[in-house]
Write a protein that holds these residues in place. Structure first.
Motif, PDB file in Angstrom:
ATOM      1  N   LEU A  41      -5.286  61.532 -74.368  1.00  0.00           N
ATOM      2  CA  LEU A  41      -5.166  60.073 -74.331  1.00  0.00           C
ATOM      3  C   LEU A  41      -6.527  59.413 -74.553  1.00  0.00           C
ATOM      4  N   LYS A  42      -7.530  59.931 -73.885  1.00  0.00           N
ATOM      5  CA  LYS A  42      -8.884  59.385 -74.042  1.00  0.00           C
ATOM      6  C   LYS A  42      -9.334  59.475 -75.501  1.00  0.00           C
ATOM      7  N   ALA A  43      -9.104  60.624 -76.125  1.00  0.00           N
ATOM      8  CA  ALA A  43      -9.529  60.809 -77.521  1.00  0.00           C
ATOM      9  C   ALA A  43      -8.778  59.889 -78.466  1.00  0.00           C
ATOM     10  N   ALA A  44      -7.509  59.615 -78.159  1.00  0.00           N
ATOM     11  CA  ALA A  44      -6.713  58.754 -79.044  1.00  0.00           C
ATOM     12  C   ALA A  44      -7.145  57.294 -78.942  1.00  0.00           C
ATOM     13  N   LEU A  45      -7.431  56.823 -77.730  1.00  0.00           N
ATOM     14  CA  LEU A  45      -7.731  55.407 -77.525  1.00  0.00           C
ATOM     15  C   LEU A  45      -9.222  55.095 -77.588  1.00  0.00           C
ATOM     16  N   ASP A  46     -10.048  56.101 -77.409  1.00  0.00           N
ATOM     17  CA  ASP A  46     -11.506  55.924 -77.497  1.00  0.00           C
ATOM     18  C   ASP A  46     -12.053  57.069 -78.350  1.00  0.00           C
ATOM     19  N   PRO A  47     -11.743  57.067 -79.655  1.00  0.00           N
ATOM     20  CA  PRO A  47     -12.053  58.232 -80.498  1.00  0.00           C
ATOM     21  C   PRO A  47     -13.538  58.546 -80.606  1.00  0.00           C
ATOM     22  N   HIS A  48     -14.392  57.561 -80.353  1.00  0.00           N
ATOM     23  CA  HIS A  48     -15.833  57.803 -80.440  1.00  0.00           C
ATOM     24  C   HIS A  48     -16.434  58.204 -79.088  1.00  0.00           C
ATOM     25  N   GLY A  49     -15.608  58.140 -78.031  1.00  0.00           N
ATOM     26  CA  GLY A  49     -16.067  58.559 -76.707  1.00  0.00           C
ATOM     27  C   GLY A  49     -17.154  57.703 -76.122  1.00  0.00           C
ATOM     28  N   LEU A  50     -17.148  56.395 -76.415  1.00  0.00           N
ATOM     29  CA  LEU A  50     -18.234  55.517 -75.972  1.00  0.00           C
ATOM     30  C   LEU A  50     -17.889  54.653 -74.770  1.00  0.00           C
ATOM     31  N   LEU A  51     -16.607  54.579 -74.393  1.00  0.00           N
ATOM     32  CA  LEU A  51     -16.209  53.705 -73.284  1.00  0.00           C
ATOM     33  C   LEU A  51     -16.358  54.444 -71.946  1.00  0.00           C
ATOM     34  N   ASN A  52     -17.309  54.011 -71.161  1.00  0.00           N
ATOM     35  CA  ASN A  52     -17.571  54.561 -69.828  1.00  0.00           C
ATOM     36  C   ASN A  52     -17.523  56.093 -69.820  1.00  0.00           C
ATOM     37  N   PRO A  53     -18.316  56.725 -70.635  1.00  0.00           N
ATOM     38  CA  PRO A  53     -18.223  58.189 -70.777  1.00  0.00           C
ATOM     39  C   PRO A  53     -18.597  58.910 -69.487  1.00  0.00           C
ATOM     40  N   GLY A  54     -17.964  60.061 -69.268  1.00  0.00           N
ATOM     41  CA  GLY A  54     -18.270  60.891 -68.113  1.00  0.00           C
ATOM     42  C   GLY A  54     -17.645  60.428 -66.829  1.00  0.00           C
ATOM     43  N   LYS A  55     -16.749  59.431 -66.897  1.00  0.00           N
ATOM     44  CA  LYS A  55     -16.105  58.904 -65.697  1.00  0.00           C
ATOM     45  C   LYS A  55     -14.604  59.212 -65.735  1.00  0.00           C
ATOM     46  N   ALA A  56     -14.022  59.269 -64.569  1.00  0.00           N
ATOM     47  CA  ALA A  56     -12.576  59.165 -64.340  1.00  0.00           C
ATOM     48  C   ALA A  56     -11.747  60.393 -64.744  1.00  0.00           C
ATOM     49  N   ILE A  57     -12.114  61.163 -65.752  1.00  0.00           N
ATOM     50  CA  ILE A  57     -11.287  62.306 -66.142  1.00  0.00           C
ATOM     51  C   ILE A  57     -12.155  63.579 -66.207  1.00  0.00           C
TER      52      ILE A  57
END
Length: 462
Positions: free
Chosen positions: A446-462
């Motif tokens: 889900l993270k990769a689909a909605l934030d494909p560049h991995g820039l939104l709050n990286p390293g948090k929550a999952i």
């Protein structure tokens, strides 16, 4: 900092896309935005802070970061307790406190539309003028913002009866991980068109999108509540009373646990005259009107007594009752005055509350760590507060070990590592213990689909 090419590139992009007063690079100001209230969660200085005034400015900032490969960390009021708003290396912090308008209140549809920087209590006050009520009420409600509440799916005192933030979010406006500005959800009472992306965003801690507007469901304003107080000789006895309340089929509008350490800390700070002749106080509230409410309050008192209360009564003094609930809200900042506080947020089934409280007590004693207890006891959401002397490295090490053992004990008893504070940084090891590898892979997809560049709050929550 300015000599670094990537830093220079993102600052140039932000300067080109935003009004000049939205961008902050002063190191002293950056430090004030670098972390939330999570004790010992890692953080670093961001390269910049952006304070947007509109959804379009949020979008512009995100697009500037996308163009330069810069991480984006969204921030509300910074009252979080899991490190979810902590700056990571090379990031831009997107501080949303200036987007603080209540845009619409619709009494007919019983909804409100707000920007993410609206303080929870300010929304409640605004809708009360229309005879309406917004139930989610975290202890931080005088300071925390709706955007932050959405990010962590915050609960609060009323959630035992009325649910958590997700139950009241009808729709969102969001800037996506690809820089699009989209609307999710609906304004209608019913709607099942497409996947429920609104609920997916609630509790995602800014890792799937940046919330720029929230449409919330409202309820009619309630009448006065009746308060029931019970004194107990131990946290385990109080836990048994919580189980007795559930076994009696009661759903109070609040059921909070506060121990002697918390009351003493608040009293020392605010001089509220709260000295209680008990180790633990349970505070229950009933908002059912009329004679039925009187009967419910009496039944709640009986459940306290059945659970082992040394004293229990329906309060006849609303001022005293309000002071006790105010003390519950002030417990965390009051205890912070004693030293660094590492805050837990485990949640267990109601039947397991006595056992979990006993485990917390045992873990604290074994690690020689002072643990004060507050809890949304009615739904099993416990907040042990681990207090250490400032500058005592050995005490910090013991407290961190106790923290991890409490998480493990909650999972062993069928619970979860976080009820409302979010995973952030502090609870990631616990999350990985709670979720199977297959479920972790689903979340990563889900993270990769909605934030494909991995820039939104990286390293948090999952």
């Amino acid at each position: 900092m300015l000599a670094d090419p990537r830093t220079r590139a993102v600052l140039d992009e932000l300067t080109a896309r935003l009004p000049a007063d939205r961008l902050v690079t002063d190191p002293d100001v950056l430090a004030s935005y670098a972390h939330d209230e999570a004790e010992w969660a890692p953080w670093t200085l961001p390269v910049a802070v952006v304070r947007p005034h509109s959804a379009e400015e949020v979008q512009a900032a995100v697009r500037a970061c996308l163009a330069t490969g810069t991480p984006v960390v969204p921030r509300g009021a910074g009252t979080g307790l899991s490190g979810g708003a902590n700056a990571v290396a090379g990031c831009v912090v997107l501080a949303l406190e200036r987007m603080a308008a209540v845009l619409e209140i619709d009494p007919l549809e019983r909804l409100a539309v707000v920007q993410p920087g609206v303080v929870n209590d300010d929304l409640r006050a605004a809708v009360a003028e229309h005879g309406l009520w917004y139930p989610p009420d975290p202890a931080s409600s005088p300071w925390s913002t709706i955007g932050g509440n959405v990010a962590t799916n915050a609960g609060g005192v009323c959630c035992v009866k009325y649910g958590v933030t997700r139950d009241y979010v009808l729709g969102l406006q969001v800037v996506t991980g690809t820089g699009e500005l989209v609307r999710l959800g609906r304004r209608t009472a019913k709607g099942v068109a497409g996947y429920d992306l609104t609920s997916l965003m609630v509790g995602s801690e800014g890792t799937l999108g940046i919330v720029t507007e929230v449409t919330v469901r409202l309820r009619p304003l309630r009448g006065p509540e009746r308060t029931v107080a019970g004194y107990f000789d131990s946290v385990v006895d109080a836990g048994r009373a919580v189980t007795a309340v559930a076994e009696a089929g009661l759903t109070p509008s609040a059921l909070e646990l506060v121990d002697r350490h918390c009351l003493a800390a608040v009293d020392a700070w605010k001089n509220m005259g709260l000295a209680a002749d008990a180790a633990v106080v349970l505070l229950g509230r009933v908002d059912t009107p009329g004679a039925a409410g009187d009967a419910e309050a009496a039944a709640l008192q009986s459940a306290f007594e059945a659970g082992g209360a040394s004293w229990a009564a329906v309060s006849s003094d609303p001022v005293e009752a309000d002071a006790l609930f105010a003390a519950r809200r002030l417990a965390y900042p009051a205890l912070e005055r004693l030293g660094p506080v590492l805050t837990e947020d485990v949640c267990v089934p109601k039947a397991a509350v006595p056992a979990m409280l006993a485990r917390i007590e045992e873990i604290g004693a074994r690690h020689e760590t002072l643990i004060a207890n507050i809890a949304h006891a009615g739904d099993g959401n416990l907040h042990p507060l681990l207090i250490t002397p400032a500058g005592d490295a050995a005490a910090r090490t013991r407290a961190q070990a106790a923290f991890e053992e409490i998480v493990a004990a909650a999972l062993e008893l069928g619970g979860t590592v976080t009820g409302e504070h979010g995973v952030g940084l502090l609870k990631r090891p616990g999350l990985h213990a709670e979720l199977s590898p297959a479920v972790q892979a689903m979340q990563a997809a889900l993270k990769a689909a909605l934030d494909p560049h991995g820039l939104l709050n990286p390293g948090k929550a999952i």
